[in-house]
Scaffold this active site. Structure first.
Site, short mmCIF file in Angstrom:
data_model
loop_
_atom_site.label_atom_id
_atom_site.label_comp_id
_atom_site.label_asym_id
_atom_site.label_seq_id
_atom_site.Cartn_x
_atom_site.Cartn_y
_atom_site.Cartn_z
N CYS A 1 -33.29 32.08 -13.94
CA CYS A 1 -33.78 30.78 -14.23
C CYS A 1 -32.52 29.89 -14.43
CB CYS A 1 -34.73 30.75 -15.33
SG CYS A 1 -34.27 31.46 -16.90
N CYS B 1 -28.48 31.26 -22.14
CA CYS B 1 -29.45 30.77 -20.87
C CYS B 1 -28.87 29.46 -20.15
CB CYS B 1 -30.81 30.61 -21.58
SG CYS B 1 -31.84 29.72 -20.26
N CYS C 1 -31.08 28.35 -25.87
CA CYS C 1 -30.66 29.74 -26.32
C CYS C 1 -29.37 29.82 -25.69
CB CYS C 1 -31.55 30.64 -25.62
SG CYS C 1 -33.30 30.45 -26.06
N CYS D 1 -42.67 32.68 -9.95
CA CYS D 1 -42.04 32.10 -11.13
C CYS D 1 -41.80 30.61 -11.24
CB CYS D 1 -41.01 32.96 -11.58
SG CYS D 1 -39.94 32.39 -13.17
N CYS E 1 -34.08 21.95 -20.70
CA CYS E 1 -34.70 22.74 -21.79
C CYS E 1 -33.92 22.40 -23.15
CB CYS E 1 -34.80 24.31 -21.59
SG CYS E 1 -35.60 25.33 -22.92
N GLU F 1 -36.52 24.57 -9.94
CA GLU F 1 -36.53 25.71 -9.41
C GLU F 1 -37.91 26.53 -9.43
OE1 GLU F 1 -31.88 26.71 -10.91
OE2 GLU F 1 -33.46 28.14 -10.93
N1 SAH Z 1 -38.57 28.85 -22.58
C1 SAH Z 1 -39.30 30.17 -22.22
C2 SAH Z 1 -39.19 30.55 -20.71
C3 SAH Z 1 -37.56 30.94 -20.58
S1 SAH Z 1 -36.90 31.90 -19.34
C4 SAH Z 1 -38.95 31.46 -23.06
O1 SAH Z 1 -38.03 31.12 -23.89
O2 SAH Z 1 -39.70 32.45 -22.97
C5 SAH Z 1 -37.86 33.52 -19.42
C6 SAH Z 1 -36.90 34.54 -20.04
O3 SAH Z 1 -35.70 34.81 -19.50
C7 SAH Z 1 -36.74 34.07 -21.64
O4 SAH Z 1 -36.96 35.42 -22.20
C8 SAH Z 1 -35.40 33.90 -21.54
O5 SAH Z 1 -34.77 34.03 -23.07
C9 SAH Z 1 -34.79 34.71 -20.63
N2 SAH Z 1 -33.38 34.31 -20.01
C10 SAH Z 1 -32.79 33.29 -20.06
N3 SAH Z 1 -31.39 33.26 -19.69
C11 SAH Z 1 -31.29 34.73 -19.38
C12 SAH Z 1 -30.26 35.34 -18.80
N4 SAH Z 1 -29.04 34.68 -18.50
N5 SAH Z 1 -30.28 36.71 -18.74
C13 SAH Z 1 -31.51 37.31 -18.94
N6 SAH Z 1 -32.50 36.72 -19.50
C14 SAH Z 1 -32.57 35.37 -19.75
#
Ligand code: SAH
Length: 363
Positions: free
Chosen positions: A353, A137, A134, A123, A130, A110
């Protein structure tokens, strides 16, 4: 809140050639030069080719009208320009646009285009899935399949660029899509070099931000590129006990090692580091969490970006009510830590994302 139903367009993509050809966007500028010279063309043709690739928003070699026809034919028999297909193209009521791109083997990725007055931010994703896991996510719910190649990442930028009006250009890049960019660092560095060089997209390093879960050794490596890229670290918790629960890879890393690496990033590049903190109601949004976070960052040249949780249907986490978020901001600011709350873009099109890909893979 959804204010308008999204306009969803499926684009027919006639320009996708056979998958066995090399992706031209995987080549570095010097590899591109070598190819041009090896095929017997004068060197300046490489410069022209670069211009077509990055500046002129074309979708086929055929359109590169100032290259000799035989050279265009050679290019088309050896390379693909765009290797993915547009599986879906969504446009939100705030004019945020999102592409779901189909790669080989049924894999998808995406990328998103966000418009603000005087600013167009894209973005991009760096991996298929991944491995970080987390808990809030959508991107990691199906695990990691593989790294994206430099060409597959650059293609996202160039495809998004084709969606722009002639009076618009990409001004900022955030590497915050699906995947952990520092786990695919060589490819990401090649892409950012192309994005930031004048022969490439010409987007200054200070307008490019890489977001990481916090891999200390890779942060140190990223500090020494000689470029002033911005670094954002997904902290999400002010202590190891809570961070271990929300960001499982933390149990092998720890907050202290991440802060040390962040300090080195600031010392080497002079760029203020951003700490991202996703606000999860009744999980990490207590006043004591804000106080602890302020304590942790005191004396550092840092900025906190609070991200209200973007709902993911299968997950039990929610964003706090607005007053709670404001209280968190106020505690940080009273302690002298600059903080902001991320604006939500494209709320009516699954723009956060991983959500669109997750829906697609599950259907
Ligand atoms: N792997 C990288 C990029 C991830 S996406 C990282 O961990 O930073 C970018 C941001 O969006 C990260 O801070 C991630 O934790 C956050 N994120 C992921 N899922 C989310 C959600 N459902 N709501 C809000 N932020 C989210």
């Amino acid at each position: 809140m959804i204010t308008e139903s999204p306009l969803i367009t499926q684009l027919a993509d006639a320009s996708t050639p056979a998958a066995s050809l090399r992706h031209i966007l995987d080549l570095t500028p010097s590899e591109l030069n070598d190819w041009v010279v090896a095929r017997g063309w004068p060197k300046f043709r490489a410069g022209q080719l670069q211009k077509w690739l990055f500046h002129r928003r074309v979708t086929s070699f055929e359109q590169m009208s100032d290259l000799p026809k035989p050279m265009r034919e050679q290019l088309a028999t050896e390379f693909q320009l765009f290797a993915a297909e547009v599986e879906s193209h969504q446009v939100a009521s705030d004019r945020t646009e999102k592409l779901l791109l189909k790669l080989g083997n049924g894999e998808t990725t995406e990328c998103v285009l966000m418009r603000e007055p005087n600013r167009v931010t894209v973005c991009i994703s760096t991996q298929v899935g991944c491995a970080m896991g987390c808990v809030f996510c959508a991107s990691g719910m199906l695990g990691l399949k593989r790294n994206l190649s430099p060409g597959e990442i650059l293609e996202q930028l160039l495809r998004l660029q084709t969606l722009l009006g002639l009076d618009e250009r990409i001004t900022n890049i955030v590497v915050m899509g699906i995947g952990e960019p520092l786990a695919n660092l060589p490819a990401v560095l090649q892409v950012l070099a192309a994005a930031s060089s004048p022969e490439g997209l010409g987007i200054g390093a200070r307008h490019i931000t890489v977001s990481t879960v916090g891999l200390p050794a890779r942060i140190r490596e990223f500090a020494h590129t000689g470029k002033q890229y911005n670094l954002a670290i997904s902290l999400h918790a002010p202590n190891n006990t809570l961070r271990d629960k929300l960001v499982p890879v933390n149990d092998k890393i720890g907050v202290e090692a991440i802060l040390d690496a962040a300090d080195e990033y600031f010392e080497v590049t002079g760029r203020r580091v951003t700490f991202e903190y996703v606000l999860l109601a009744q999980v990490n949004d207590e006043p004591q969490h804000a106080q602890q976070l302020a304590q942790l960052l005191r004396g550092r040249c840092a900025h906190v970006n609070l991200i209200p949780m973007n709902g993911v249907s299968l997950l039990p986490y929610h964003e706090p009510a607005a007053p709670r978020t404001q209280q968190f901001v106020a505690i940080l600011e009273q302690a002298g830590i600059p903080a902001s709350v991320r604006k939500r873009k494209g709320a009516d099109i699954d723009a956060a994302c991983g959500q669109l890909r997750l829906k697609h893979e599950k259907s």
